[in-house]
Design an enzyme around this catalytic site. Sequence first.
Site, PDB file in Angstrom:
ATOM      1  N   ASP A  14       0.813  -1.223   0.000  1.00  0.00           N
ATOM      2  CA  ASP A  14       0.000   0.000   0.000  1.00  0.00           C
ATOM      3  C   ASP A  14       0.839   1.262   0.000  1.00  0.00           C
ATOM      4  O   ASP A  14       0.435   2.298   0.529  1.00  0.00           O
ATOM      5  CB  ASP A  14      -0.971   0.023   1.200  1.00  0.00           C
ATOM      6  CG  ASP A  14      -1.761  -1.266   1.300  1.00  0.00           C
ATOM      7  OD1 ASP A  14      -2.356  -1.650   0.286  1.00  0.00           O
ATOM      8  OD2 ASP A  14      -1.741  -1.892   2.368  1.00  0.00           O
ATOM      9  N   LYS A  17       2.321   1.662  -5.152  1.00  0.00           N
ATOM     10  CA  LYS A  17       2.964   1.042  -6.321  1.00  0.00           C
ATOM     11  C   LYS A  17       2.070   1.148  -7.548  1.00  0.00           C
ATOM     12  O   LYS A  17       2.548   1.335  -8.656  1.00  0.00           O
ATOM     13  CB  LYS A  17       3.252  -0.446  -6.045  1.00  0.00           C
ATOM     14  CG  LYS A  17       4.262  -0.673  -4.938  1.00  0.00           C
ATOM     15  CD  LYS A  17       4.455  -2.145  -4.664  1.00  0.00           C
ATOM     16  CE  LYS A  17       3.235  -2.834  -4.122  1.00  0.00           C
ATOM     17  NZ  LYS A  17       2.786  -2.397  -2.797  1.00  0.00           N
ATOM     18  N   GLY A  41      -4.211  -5.131  -3.743  1.00  0.00           N
ATOM     19  CA  GLY A  41      -5.171  -4.198  -4.327  1.00  0.00           C
ATOM     20  C   GLY A  41      -4.438  -2.925  -4.698  1.00  0.00           C
ATOM     21  O   GLY A  41      -3.600  -2.449  -3.933  1.00  0.00           O
ATOM     22  N   HIS A  42      -4.696  -2.432  -5.873  1.00  0.00           N
ATOM     23  CA  HIS A  42      -4.011  -1.217  -6.324  1.00  0.00           C
ATOM     24  C   HIS A  42      -5.043  -0.204  -6.801  1.00  0.00           C
ATOM     25  O   HIS A  42      -6.029  -0.579  -7.427  1.00  0.00           O
ATOM     26  CB  HIS A  42      -3.052  -1.528  -7.474  1.00  0.00           C
ATOM     27  CG  HIS A  42      -2.104  -2.636  -7.155  1.00  0.00           C
ATOM     28  ND1 HIS A  42      -1.043  -2.478  -6.305  1.00  0.00           N
ATOM     29  CD2 HIS A  42      -2.070  -3.920  -7.556  1.00  0.00           C
ATOM     30  CE1 HIS A  42      -0.399  -3.628  -6.203  1.00  0.00           C
ATOM     31  NE2 HIS A  42      -0.999  -4.522  -6.952  1.00  0.00           N
ATOM     32  N   GLN A 224       2.430  -6.258  -2.594  1.00  0.00           N
ATOM     33  CA  GLN A 224       2.851  -6.268  -1.190  1.00  0.00           C
ATOM     34  C   GLN A 224       4.158  -5.468  -0.993  1.00  0.00           C
ATOM     35  O   GLN A 224       4.427  -4.587  -1.785  1.00  0.00           O
ATOM     36  CB  GLN A 224       2.988  -7.713  -0.659  1.00  0.00           C
ATOM     37  CG  GLN A 224       1.657  -8.450  -0.512  1.00  0.00           C
ATOM     38  CD  GLN A 224       1.312  -9.337  -1.689  1.00  0.00           C
ATOM     39  OE1 GLN A 224       2.167  -9.894  -2.341  1.00  0.00           O
ATOM     40  NE2 GLN A 224       0.042  -9.481  -1.968  1.00  0.00           N
TER      41      GLN A 224
END
Length: 430
Positions: A14, A17, A41-42, A224
């Site tokens: 988080d 990225k 999740g992005h 991650q």
Amino acid sequence: MNQITVVVGTQWGDEGKGKLTDYLAKDVQYVVRFQGGNNAGHTVVVDDKTYKLSLIPSGVISPDTISVIGNGVVIDPNVLLKEITSLQTQNIYPKLLISQRAHVIMPYHIAMDEALNGYQDNLAAESTKRGIAPVFADKMYRHGIRMGDLLDKEIFREKLVKSYDFNVSIIRNVFHATFERDLESIYQEYLGLGEKLSLYIHDTEVELYQAYKLGQKILFEGAQGMSLDPDHGIYPHTTSSNNVAGYCEVGSGVGLNCEKRIVGIVKAYVSRVGNSPFVSELGGEKAKTLRDKGQEYGTITGRPRRVGWLDLVQVRQAVRVSGINEIAITKLDVLAGLEELQICVAYKINGKIVKETPANLNEIRSAEPVYQNFPGWGEMTESTKDRIKERGFTELQKTMQDYIKFIENEIKCPIKIISFGPKRNETIIR
Ligand code: GDP
């Protein structure tokens, strides 16, 4: 720009990225995910549109870029199909290639993850319960099912019989949990999912190698962050796949005998979900302010994240294990308005000052932060942001410049990209 760029997280994920991958993707031909699964999740914000991604690389918003899900990723086909559809409704039509060697998350992996989570208690990271650890375990047990298998009725059945029997026996007989689905219904469903995804399933390793040999540009997007890496992170409070930059070759199947641009993403403070030692953690009102301002709630799970001051022991290790040669710092705007900031520069363990993360869990549990204090900076208005976009680093407030210079000097790595908002254009190169 280098032919090969790798974007990795230096903290607990988080870090932003997704934003940085999108920012860099416009200049490359391929963007590749090489590990993890839909436990990542992005969020990418371009103009006024927000895109939530989980399995598809964050380069997908650039229309000419080919998105690759490499062999090192584990795939829940239902989740992937939903993500493709959701992008299509936003007028993004992914040019997607999926490795035939990527392993498939099956329904019993998710059930196993539930059961395991109860069993492991405080040891191990709190799981997202998406089946990630069990599917990676099956890969190593050597009865996993790969995306390519879904296209071969006979092989798929042969493998499914073993994998189903192994997992369901453990769920029922070891954990005494229920698992209702029978093998045949799973077989039929996953054959159907394979068919729907068949146009994307590909020999990605060969395609990427050919692209590499032709001099095309490839960007690898890590999921991650270093402290969650099962080898280098705070084991066992980690994820189930390696996320350090070196893994990009394993997880994509391309030997890269060349110099790489390895960009470590550092959030200007730290956050994490779930239990594990967190040396620079903040509590009380300060934590709440930072959490709300930084929107520190899980993209996938919605869980509130623990937050704390920037920890340079952590970032220093990330630079070392990933060979990071450039840093992108994000979320500096979130710290705006705080009178005083702190940076953790070392740990105090049993009376000794330590500058590297210990491998011993008890030592890291007892570590106390050694802080250096910094004056904060004022709120960033839209007009200050516009000036920064136009004129660059020298327009940043002096206290922010000093904060950045201090970090790069401590970790011996230049900070070349500065992000001060979620939008693609709230970024400068230094
Ligand atoms: P990832 O897992 O590293 O890709 O990060 P995520 O996308 O899960 O989380 C980062 C969050 O921070 C997203 O909501 C981004 O839109 C947001 N973000 C990224 N960079 C910045 C920044 O510089 N400032 C602010 N305020 N938000 C940012």
